[in-house]
Design an enzyme around this catalytic site. Structure first.
Site, mmCIF file in Angstrom:
data_model
loop_
_atom_site.group_PDB
_atom_site.id
_atom_site.type_symbol
_atom_site.label_atom_id
_atom_site.label_comp_id
_atom_site.label_asym_id
_atom_site.label_seq_id
_atom_site.Cartn_x
_atom_site.Cartn_y
_atom_site.Cartn_z
ATOM 1 N N CYS A 1 44.928 19.997 87.823
ATOM 2 C CA CYS A 1 44.825 19.531 86.441
ATOM 3 C C CYS A 1 44.825 18.012 86.384
ATOM 4 C CB CYS A 1 46.016 20.030 85.609
ATOM 5 S SG CYS A 1 46.238 21.819 85.586
ATOM 6 N N ASP B 1 32.133 -22.838 81.120
ATOM 7 C CA ASP B 1 31.398 -22.357 79.954
ATOM 8 C C ASP B 1 31.876 -23.088 78.697
ATOM 9 O OD1 ASP B 1 29.673 -19.923 78.817
ATOM 10 O OD2 ASP B 1 31.439 -20.176 77.533
#
Length: 501
Positions: free
Chosen positions: A42, A451
């Site tokens: 599971c 940037d």
């Protein structure tokens, strides 16, 4: 999710038992629970009553569970869990191997081909995978074939023989035996159960159409993820239509068109494939593009340790890094976008696509071409490129390096080696290299301190704004600096930060 969780979590029995008893979905994909009394496995969040601790064993992969003789739980369907985030956060041999297996390389090229791509012997690859994942490449590929088969059985009306070969099985008998062994149901029973869950609703009638749900770990903030993809979309290759991002896909056996739309608990995925054998690969690249296997809780917890970043995380948790379906394509687009606006970059890319891309038919929208691959671009006449001579040199050198294999960009790339090779090309500065590392290679720690948008956002928050000082401050954000970039970019008023209307 604690930031110290790693692939050996399955060896920490106490922690695994706590996760199972709490049914914490954040752990789905990190490990699998095998129940000794029922012989099923599971996901940690299975809604069934948790078994006694002494009846549970824990495994790092579904393939390891299957190899140990356990079958998938019919209730929680553990094979549909999000993938382990570990494979996208690392660049070592095992992680690169797992990404290639997810892309279907073993089915197409065999274990020998997998090993050759990684530069190791088959024995070395098998040993490393078995030690860390609990299963070798063949078992891992078999588990993936079973999941692909289940998808095709449940979501299409294809004859079972076509499903078998599309999923990568060598024979119908092997297909039938594997499905029964893994899911404890015959293929026909899987299809019947799926029809019952749909309430008898018909399957899509369009040839090649597949409708899927792509799971992810919550939370997921779709704004910058889909906003970025839509705002930078190349006309003819990508579009935003009816609340979904759509694009063409170049695939190993043909091509496809995908539509991806954000939903509260999944991504709605609609695929048109010219060859169903490409389903595994198509799903893999789409998940990678949307960063769906990320662990947002671990990422956000780490970034919250910086008091100046914490408010951004708390305001919109679960930001993902928008990536790409094709690393070579993104590298080309990164160069096309150097020092120009987003609109200009889209225009340049559209011209390249119109001149050199392969035309395709779109049954549902306005897409018209595949983005040209390295081989097609290698033959481009530099004089036809509307750029300064230095930029033309950068592009043609990149085209040649991608085409002849000097530069290899993809899920099997060593991130540091790829950075070094990119940096050696003319016209590739730190910004371009790190942008490719972040969005094409998938390095979660890629960072863009030069940037202008990042520096402006940093200054506005009171963070250092010079590249050196910002890099020093960002050391505390590792290994998730690429996600910090998304939070910083999101402070700006730009279309990449919001879903289109």
């Amino acid at each position: 999710m604690p930031s110290d969780v790693h692939t050996s979590m399955h060896t920490d029995t106490e922690r695994c038992v706590r996760a199972v008893r709490s049914r914490d979905a954040r752990f789905d994909g990190w490990f699998f629970t095998a129940v000794l009394t029922t012989r099923i496995y599971c996901r940690p969040s299975c809604p069934a009553v948790p078994p006694k601790a002494e009846n549970m064993t824990f495994h790092p992969s579904a393939a390891a569970c299957q190899q140990a003789g356990f079958r998938a739980c019919k209730r929680c369907r553990p094979d549909t869990s999000p993938g382990s985030p570990e494979w996208n956060a690392r660049a070592d041999t095992v992680a690169r191997a797992m990404r290639l297996i997810q892309d279907g390389v073993v089915d197409r090229e065999g274990v020998t081909g997998l090993a050759a791509r990684l530069g190791y012997s088959t024995r070395q690859i098998e040993r490393q995978l078995l030690a860390e994942v609990g299963a070798g490449p063949l078992a891992l590929a078999r588990a993936q074939r079973a999941q692909t088969a289940r998808l095709l059985v449940e979501t299409t009306s294809l004859p079972m023989a076509d499903v078998a070969f599309a999923a990568g099985f060598s024979s119908i008998r092997t297909f039938n035996d594997t499905v029964r062994e893994v899911f404890a149901l015959a293929p026909g029973e899987l299809r019947t159960r799926a029809a019952t869950r749909r309430g008898g609703a018909p399957l899509p009638a369009a040839p090649g159409a597949l409708t899927l749900r792509l799971p992810f770990r919550a939370p997921l903030n779709p704004d910058n993820l889909f906003g970025h993809l839509a705002a930078t979309a190349v006309p003819g290759v990508e579009e935003w239509r009816d609340g979904a991002y759509r694009r063409t896909l170049t695939l190993p056996n043909g091509h496809g068109i995908v539509s991806l739309a954000p939903r509260p608990d999944h991504i709605a995925c609609r695929l048109f494939l010219t060859d169903h054998r490409d389903l595994t690969y198509a799903i893999s690249v789409c998940r990678r593009m949307l960063d769906l296997d990320a662990d947002p809780v671990a990422v956000d917890d780490q970034l919250r340790t910086d008091p100046l970043l914490a408010p951004l995380v708390d305001k919109a948790p679960g930001r993902r890094v928008p990536r790409t379906v094709d690393a070579a394509e993104f590298a080309v687009r990164a160069v096309l976008g150097q020092q120009v606006s987003t609109a200009a970059a889209r225009t340049h890319a559209a011209r390249l696509v119109t001149a050199h891309g392969t035309p395709v038919q779109d049954p549902e929208g306005g897409l018209s071409h595949l983005f040209p691959g390295p081989e097609a671009l290698a033959g481009v006449d530099p004089e036809t490129l509307a750029f300064p001579r230095s930029r033309r040199t950068t592009l043609t050198t990149l085209f040649g390096a991608l085409a002849d294999g000097t530069l290899r960009l993809g899920p099997d790339s060593d991130w540091n080696e790829a950075r070094a090779r990119l940096s050696a090309l003319p016209g590739f500065g730190p910004w371009t290299v790190e942008a490719i590392a972040m969005r094409a290679l998938g390095d979660p720690d890629a960072f863009l301190p030069t940037d202008l948008g990042i520096r402006h956002a940093a200054a506005g928050l009171g963070l250092p704004s010079t590249p050196a000082a910002l890099t020093a401050r960002a050391a505390a954000w590792r290994p998730w600096r690429a996600y910090a970039v998304q939070y910083l970019w999101a402070t700006g008023d730009h279309p990449i930060n919001r879903l289109p209307a």
